[in-house]
Design an enzyme around this catalytic site. Sequence first.
Site, PDB file in Angstrom:
ATOM      1  N   GLU A  19      47.758  72.869   1.625  1.00  0.00           N
ATOM      2  CA  GLU A  19      47.638  74.188   2.257  1.00  0.00           C
ATOM      3  C   GLU A  19      48.365  74.197   3.602  1.00  0.00           C
ATOM      4  O   GLU A  19      48.664  73.139   4.184  1.00  0.00           O
ATOM      5  CB  GLU A  19      46.155  74.520   2.445  1.00  0.00           C
ATOM      6  CG  GLU A  19      45.847  75.877   3.053  1.00  0.00           C
ATOM      7  CD  GLU A  19      46.405  77.056   2.270  1.00  0.00           C
ATOM      8  OE1 GLU A  19      47.629  77.301   2.378  1.00  0.00           O
ATOM      9  OE2 GLU A  19      45.624  77.741   1.587  1.00  0.00           O
TER      10      GLU A  19
ATOM     11  N   HIS B 280      42.597  75.989  -6.466  1.00  0.00           N
ATOM     12  CA  HIS B 280      41.470  75.076  -6.686  1.00  0.00           C
ATOM     13  C   HIS B 280      40.132  75.806  -6.836  1.00  0.00           C
ATOM     14  O   HIS B 280      40.003  76.985  -6.490  1.00  0.00           O
ATOM     15  CB  HIS B 280      41.382  74.096  -5.511  1.00  0.00           C
ATOM     16  CG  HIS B 280      41.163  74.811  -4.200  1.00  0.00           C
ATOM     17  ND1 HIS B 280      39.930  75.248  -3.794  1.00  0.00           N
ATOM     18  CD2 HIS B 280      42.037  75.188  -3.220  1.00  0.00           C
ATOM     19  CE1 HIS B 280      40.034  75.851  -2.619  1.00  0.00           C
ATOM     20  NE2 HIS B 280      41.309  75.831  -2.249  1.00  0.00           N
TER      21      HIS B 280
ATOM     22  N   MET C  87      33.535  76.414   2.285  1.00  0.00           N
ATOM     23  CA  MET C  87      34.253  77.167   3.317  1.00  0.00           C
ATOM     24  C   MET C  87      34.858  78.454   2.764  1.00  0.00           C
ATOM     25  O   MET C  87      34.926  79.457   3.472  1.00  0.00           O
ATOM     26  CB  MET C  87      35.313  76.289   3.983  1.00  0.00           C
ATOM     27  CG  MET C  87      34.705  75.265   4.933  1.00  0.00           C
ATOM     28  SD  MET C  87      35.921  74.107   5.628  1.00  0.00           S
ATOM     29  CE  MET C  87      36.780  75.155   6.773  1.00  0.00           C
ATOM     30  N   ASN C  88      35.289  78.448   1.507  1.00  0.00           N
ATOM     31  CA  ASN C  88      35.719  79.701   0.882  1.00  0.00           C
ATOM     32  C   ASN C  88      34.556  80.689   0.852  1.00  0.00           C
ATOM     33  O   ASN C  88      34.702  81.869   1.180  1.00  0.00           O
ATOM     34  CB  ASN C  88      36.185  79.473  -0.554  1.00  0.00           C
ATOM     35  CG  ASN C  88      37.456  78.668  -0.667  1.00  0.00           C
ATOM     36  OD1 ASN C  88      37.638  77.942  -1.629  1.00  0.00           O
ATOM     37  ND2 ASN C  88      38.368  78.785   0.297  1.00  0.00           N
TER      38      ASN C  88
END
Length: 206
Positions: free
Chosen positions: A101, A27, A32-33
Amino acid sequence: MGISTMHKAEDLRRSSDIMKKVYLVRHAKTIMNYTNRWQGRSDSDILPGAIEKLLSSIKSIENEGINKIYSSCIGRAIKSAAAAANVLGLNSIFLDCRFNERDLGLLEGKTVDEIRTKFGIEFLYITSRDIEKLPYVESWPDFVSRVFSGLESLPDGRTLLITHGGVLRAVYNTLSHSDERRVIFDNGDILVLNKTDSWDIERIIK
């Protein structure tokens, strides 16, 4: 956009013999990544401009005859899938929670340093068995089994699957028979699989 070949289609299978071809895409990049927090089943907003970067990956495969698009049931994947569907001219997105996930339990939302300080776990990566000592963390074998159950249920033909970094890792490590961690799946990277009698990695598109 570079393409690295994992298994040259030197198995001499003609494309017409391939029952399933699946393009697994991580994605678009989220907050947060960007802040290096473990996301798991938690969600966060997609960064400004991240969808555009994802779509440049999708455009590299738009002429490959993809006729269905699937997504995990997590918001960041669904939003990414909706944008991809527009590029591919597809009207429907199918959701399958088996492509969510890995459930990371108490680790979700925390940085690596916070996890090491709070839980004393040194070796932190998505395939780690050490993290399973903590409550609510999905076991790696259960996670892999869930993902492959989802793959088996996909229809014949060419399918785009918008999913997560851990899912790409589960598939890659299982099919390459390794615990490889040096191959990093960034947001927008594509892992291409073929299936006739069994699943094979065709290539990674970065």
